[in-house]
Scaffold this motif. Structure first.
Motif, PDB file in Angstrom:
ATOM      1  N   ASP A  80       0.947  -1.268   0.257  1.00 31.10           N
ATOM      2  CA  ASP A  80      -0.057  -0.105  -0.094  1.00 31.10           C
ATOM      3  C   ASP A  80       1.047   1.244  -0.186  1.00 31.10           C
ATOM      4  OD1 ASP A  80      -2.480   1.399   0.043  1.00 31.10           O
ATOM      5  OD2 ASP A  80      -3.023   0.789   2.137  1.00 31.10           O
ATOM      6  N   SER A  81       0.288   2.287  -0.027  1.00 32.34           N
ATOM      7  CA  SER A  81       1.355   3.499  -0.165  1.00 32.34           C
ATOM      8  C   SER A  81       1.281   3.865   1.555  1.00 32.34           C
ATOM      9  CB  SER A  81       0.501   4.811  -0.687  1.00 32.34           C
ATOM     10  OG  SER A  81      -0.800   5.094  -0.107  1.00 32.34           O
ATOM     11  N   GLY A  82       2.377   4.892   1.855  1.00 33.81           N
ATOM     12  CA  GLY A  82       2.568   5.087   3.083  1.00 33.81           C
ATOM     13  C   GLY A  82       4.013   5.649   3.107  1.00 33.81           C
ATOM     14  N   SER A  83       4.533   5.601   4.241  1.00 33.04           N
ATOM     15  CA  SER A  83       5.907   6.303   4.615  1.00 33.04           C
ATOM     16  C   SER A  83       6.802   5.310   5.514  1.00 33.04           C
ATOM     17  CB  SER A  83       6.097   7.498   5.139  1.00 33.04           C
ATOM     18  OG  SER A  83       5.464   7.662   6.342  1.00 33.04           O
ATOM     19  N   ALA A  84       8.120   5.383   5.528  1.00 30.19           N
ATOM     20  CA  ALA A  84       8.888   4.698   6.404  1.00 30.19           C
ATOM     21  C   ALA A  84      10.297   5.193   6.214  1.00 30.19           C
ATOM     22  CB  ALA A  84       8.964   3.117   5.630  1.00 30.19           C
ATOM     23  N   LEU A  85      11.305   4.355   6.859  1.00 30.21           N
ATOM     24  CA  LEU A  85      12.948   4.649   7.078  1.00 30.21           C
ATOM     25  C   LEU A  85      13.279   3.325   6.830  1.00 30.21           C
ATOM     26  CD1 LEU A  85      14.409   7.138   8.118  1.00 30.21           C
ATOM     27  CD2 LEU A  85      14.306   5.877  10.424  1.00 30.21           C
ATOM     28  N   ARG A  86      14.412   3.487   6.174  1.00 34.15           N
ATOM     29  CA  ARG A  86      15.193   2.439   5.599  1.00 34.15           C
ATOM     30  C   ARG A  86      16.857   2.950   5.725  1.00 34.15           C
ATOM     31  NH1 ARG A  86      13.497  -0.548   0.625  1.00 34.15           N
ATOM     32  NH2 ARG A  86      12.289  -1.481   2.160  1.00 34.15           N
ATOM     33  N   THR A  87      17.588   2.142   6.259  1.00 35.20           N
ATOM     34  CA  THR A  87      19.204   2.169   6.206  1.00 35.20           C
ATOM     35  C   THR A  87      20.034   1.357   5.331  1.00 35.20           C
ATOM     36  OG1 THR A  87      18.950   2.756   8.662  1.00 35.20           O
ATOM     37  CG2 THR A  87      21.075   2.437   7.739  1.00 35.20           C
ATOM     38  N   PHE A  88      20.562   2.252   4.556  1.00 32.78           N
ATOM     39  CA  PHE A  88      21.655   1.797   3.377  1.00 32.78           C
ATOM     40  C   PHE A  88      23.005   1.559   4.125  1.00 32.78           C
ATOM     41  CE2 PHE A  88      18.283   3.754   0.581  1.00 32.78           C
ATOM     42  CZ  PHE A  88      17.907   2.592   0.162  1.00 32.78           C
ATOM     43  N   THR A  89      23.460   0.452   4.183  1.00 32.95           N
ATOM     44  CA  THR A  89      24.914   0.219   4.653  1.00 32.95           C
ATOM     45  C   THR A  89      25.811  -0.035   3.304  1.00 32.95           C
ATOM     46  OG1 THR A  89      24.038  -0.734   6.714  1.00 32.95           O
ATOM     47  CG2 THR A  89      26.249  -1.234   6.139  1.00 32.95           C
ATOM     48  N   TRP A  90      26.952   0.726   3.211  1.00 31.80           N
ATOM     49  CA  TRP A  90      27.743   0.656   2.183  1.00 31.80           C
ATOM     50  C   TRP A  90      29.155  -0.029   2.487  1.00 31.80           C
ATOM     51  CZ3 TRP A  90      24.696   2.468  -1.235  1.00 31.80           C
ATOM     52  CH2 TRP A  90      23.747   3.257  -1.167  1.00 31.80           C
ATOM     53  N   GLY A  91      29.465  -0.561   1.167  1.00 33.60           N
ATOM     54  CA  GLY A  91      30.843  -1.214   1.197  1.00 33.60           C
ATOM     55  C   GLY A  91      31.660  -0.331   0.732  1.00 33.60           C
ATOM     56  N   GLY A  92      32.461   0.221   1.842  1.00 29.16           N
ATOM     57  CA  GLY A  92      33.507   1.348   1.544  1.00 29.16           C
ATOM     58  C   GLY A  92      33.827   2.284   2.448  1.00 29.16           C
ATOM     59  N   THR A  93      33.913   3.309   2.122  1.00 24.53           N
ATOM     60  CA  THR A  93      34.328   4.604   3.232  1.00 24.53           C
ATOM     61  C   THR A  93      33.140   5.231   3.806  1.00 24.53           C
ATOM     62  OG1 THR A  93      35.184   5.827   1.686  1.00 24.53           O
ATOM     63  CG2 THR A  93      36.844   4.662   2.598  1.00 24.53           C
ATOM     64  N   VAL A  94      32.034   5.234   3.042  1.00 21.76           N
ATOM     65  CA  VAL A  94      30.799   6.042   3.133  1.00 21.76           C
ATOM     66  C   VAL A  94      30.148   5.603   4.407  1.00 21.76           C
ATOM     67  CG1 VAL A  94      28.667   6.914   2.333  1.00 21.76           C
ATOM     68  CG2 VAL A  94      30.876   7.097   1.001  1.00 21.76           C
ATOM     69  N   ALA A  95      29.628   6.354   5.356  1.00 18.81           N
ATOM     70  CA  ALA A  95      28.790   5.859   6.483  1.00 18.81           C
ATOM     71  C   ALA A  95      27.319   5.381   6.247  1.00 18.81           C
ATOM     72  CB  ALA A  95      28.791   7.154   7.635  1.00 18.81           C
ATOM     73  N   PRO A  96      27.007   4.714   6.825  1.00 22.67           N
ATOM     74  CA  PRO A  96      25.258   4.208   6.430  1.00 22.67           C
ATOM     75  C   PRO A  96      24.538   5.398   6.190  1.00 22.67           C
ATOM     76  CG  PRO A  96      26.296   2.876   8.335  1.00 22.67           C
ATOM     77  CD  PRO A  96      27.374   3.978   7.942  1.00 22.67           C
ATOM     78  N   SER A  97      23.594   5.319   5.575  1.00 23.04           N
ATOM     79  CA  SER A  97      22.669   6.353   5.077  1.00 23.04           C
ATOM     80  C   SER A  97      21.310   6.075   5.430  1.00 23.04           C
ATOM     81  CB  SER A  97      22.597   6.400   3.384  1.00 23.04           C
ATOM     82  OG  SER A  97      23.840   7.016   2.980  1.00 23.04           O
ATOM     83  N   GLU A  98      20.702   7.123   6.191  1.00 22.41           N
ATOM     84  CA  GLU A  98      19.126   6.910   6.595  1.00 22.41           C
ATOM     85  C   GLU A  98      18.304   7.384   5.721  1.00 22.41           C
ATOM     86  OE1 GLU A  98      17.145   8.503  10.320  1.00 22.41           O
ATOM     87  OE2 GLU A  98      18.290   6.640  10.938  1.00 22.41           O
ATOM     88  N   PHE A  99      17.384   6.473   4.866  1.00 21.82           N
ATOM     89  CA  PHE A  99      16.409   7.164   4.067  1.00 21.82           C
ATOM     90  C   PHE A  99      15.200   7.125   4.338  1.00 21.82           C
ATOM     91  CE2 PHE A  99      14.497   5.347  -0.222  1.00 21.82           C
ATOM     92  CZ  PHE A  99      14.314   6.662  -0.753  1.00 21.82           C
ATOM     93  N   GLN A 100      14.475   8.411   4.461  1.00 21.46           N
ATOM     94  CA  GLN A 100      13.187   8.587   4.871  1.00 21.46           C
ATOM     95  C   GLN A 100      12.438   8.761   3.462  1.00 21.46           C
ATOM     96  OE1 GLN A 100      12.583  11.694   7.706  1.00 21.46           O
ATOM     97  NE2 GLN A 100      10.341  11.400   7.899  1.00 21.46           N
ATOM     98  N   TYR A 101      11.365   7.928   3.644  1.00 22.33           N
ATOM     99  CA  TYR A 101      10.654   7.847   2.139  1.00 22.33           C
ATOM    100  C   TYR A 101       9.162   7.673   2.166  1.00 22.33           C
ATOM    101  CZ  TYR A 101      10.591   2.721   2.619  1.00 22.33           C
ATOM    102  OH  TYR A 101      10.658   1.384   3.093  1.00 22.33           O
ATOM    103  N   ASN A 102       8.634   7.816   0.964  1.00 17.55           N
ATOM    104  CA  ASN A 102       6.974   7.589   0.813  1.00 17.55           C
ATOM    105  C   ASN A 102       7.150   6.561  -0.165  1.00 17.55           C
ATOM    106  OD1 ASN A 102       5.923   9.526   2.378  1.00 17.55           O
ATOM    107  ND2 ASN A 102       6.435  11.304   0.825  1.00 17.55           N
ATOM    108  N   VAL A 103       6.167   5.533   0.006  1.00 17.40           N
ATOM    109  CA  VAL A 103       6.054   4.597  -0.798  1.00 17.40           C
ATOM    110  C   VAL A 103       4.988   4.558  -1.869  1.00 17.40           C
ATOM    111  CG1 VAL A 103       5.327   3.034   0.952  1.00 17.40           C
ATOM    112  CG2 VAL A 103       6.418   1.918  -1.042  1.00 17.40           C
ATOM    113  N   THR A 104       4.998   4.157  -2.861  1.00 11.10           N
ATOM    114  CA  THR A 104       3.739   4.028  -3.861  1.00 11.10           C
ATOM    115  C   THR A 104       3.930   2.518  -4.647  1.00 11.10           C
ATOM    116  OG1 THR A 104       4.637   5.262  -5.524  1.00 11.10           O
ATOM    117  CG2 THR A 104       3.401   6.344  -4.093  1.00 11.10           C
ATOM    118  N   SER A 105       3.038   1.886  -4.993  1.00 10.47           N
ATOM    119  CA  SER A 105       3.016   0.747  -5.826  1.00 10.47           C
ATOM    120  C   SER A 105       1.877   0.511  -6.653  1.00 10.47           C
ATOM    121  CB  SER A 105       3.044  -0.689  -4.896  1.00 10.47           C
ATOM    122  OG  SER A 105       1.522  -0.499  -4.132  1.00 10.47           O
ATOM    123  N   SER A 106       2.255   0.131  -7.765  1.00 11.04           N
ATOM    124  CA  SER A 106       1.337  -0.035  -8.847  1.00 11.04           C
ATOM    125  C   SER A 106       1.499  -1.236  -9.664  1.00 11.04           C
ATOM    126  CB  SER A 106       1.343   1.088  -9.806  1.00 11.04           C
ATOM    127  OG  SER A 106       2.712   1.273 -10.400  1.00 11.04           O
TER     128      SER A 106
END
Length: 171
Positions: free
Chosen positions: A88-114
């Motif tokens: 369904d649609s909505g909002s959520a939070l996801r963390t991307f963890t990177w292989g390398g020197t960049v720190a993990p990224s926190e992604f706040q997003y709205n989701v849609t599906s079709s």
């Protein structure tokens, strides 16, 4: 030498025309990743909508940023779903963890599906709010095959897998 003179003249003409400024809407691409997402459902999806625990895990073995050449993510959430309505649609939070020197990224997003041509296309659009690449805009697209009706009737669909892309950009 003649080629460099031509290039120089072309650059002078462009600068004289005032085209040296970058349009206000131009985006600087920070990261692009290609990978796979696995989505599991507990209990398995049937044709009847019911509360389900959804676990997603994604792997990006190929990313363009030299400080974050790979990426992973995982998230668990609950919703009411069936084979007929995966997300369904909505909002959520996801963390991307990177292989390398960049720190993990926190992604706040709205989701849609079709539903598109026998597939469920999930689009997560939002902002990297903290960690590597913050602050930046981001879009993640996941394409999953629509569950097989026979599976839905016989025991349910426990998981679906599909390709995913991630793009992170700065205004």
């Amino acid at each position: 030498m003649r080629l460099s003179r031509l290039v120089h003249c072309a650059l002078v003409a462009v600068l004289a025309a005032g085209a040296s400024t970058v349009p206000a809407h131009a985006l600087a691409l920070e990261q692009t990743c290609v990978g796979t997402e696995v989505t599991t459902f507990d209990p398995p999806l049937t044709l009847t909508a019911r509360p389900v625990t959804v676990t997603v895990s994604g792997v990006y073995p190929t990313c363009t940023n030299t400080g974050a050449v790979t990426g992973t993510y995982a998230e668990t959430f609950s919703l009411t779903a069936s084979c007929l309505v995966l997300f369904d649609s909505g909002s959520a939070l996801r963390t991307f963890t990177w292989g390398g020197t960049v720190a993990p990224s926190e992604f706040q997003y709205n989701v849609t599906s079709s539903a598109v041509a026998g597939q469920v296309v999930v689009t997560n659009t939002g902002v990297i709010t903290s960690g590597g690449f913050a602050p930046a805009g981001a879009e993640q697209v996941i394409t999953l095959v629509t569950p097989n009706v026979v599976q839905c009737l016989s025991g349910g669909v426990a998981s679906v897998t599909g390709p995913t892309t991630l793009t992170i950009h700065r205004p």
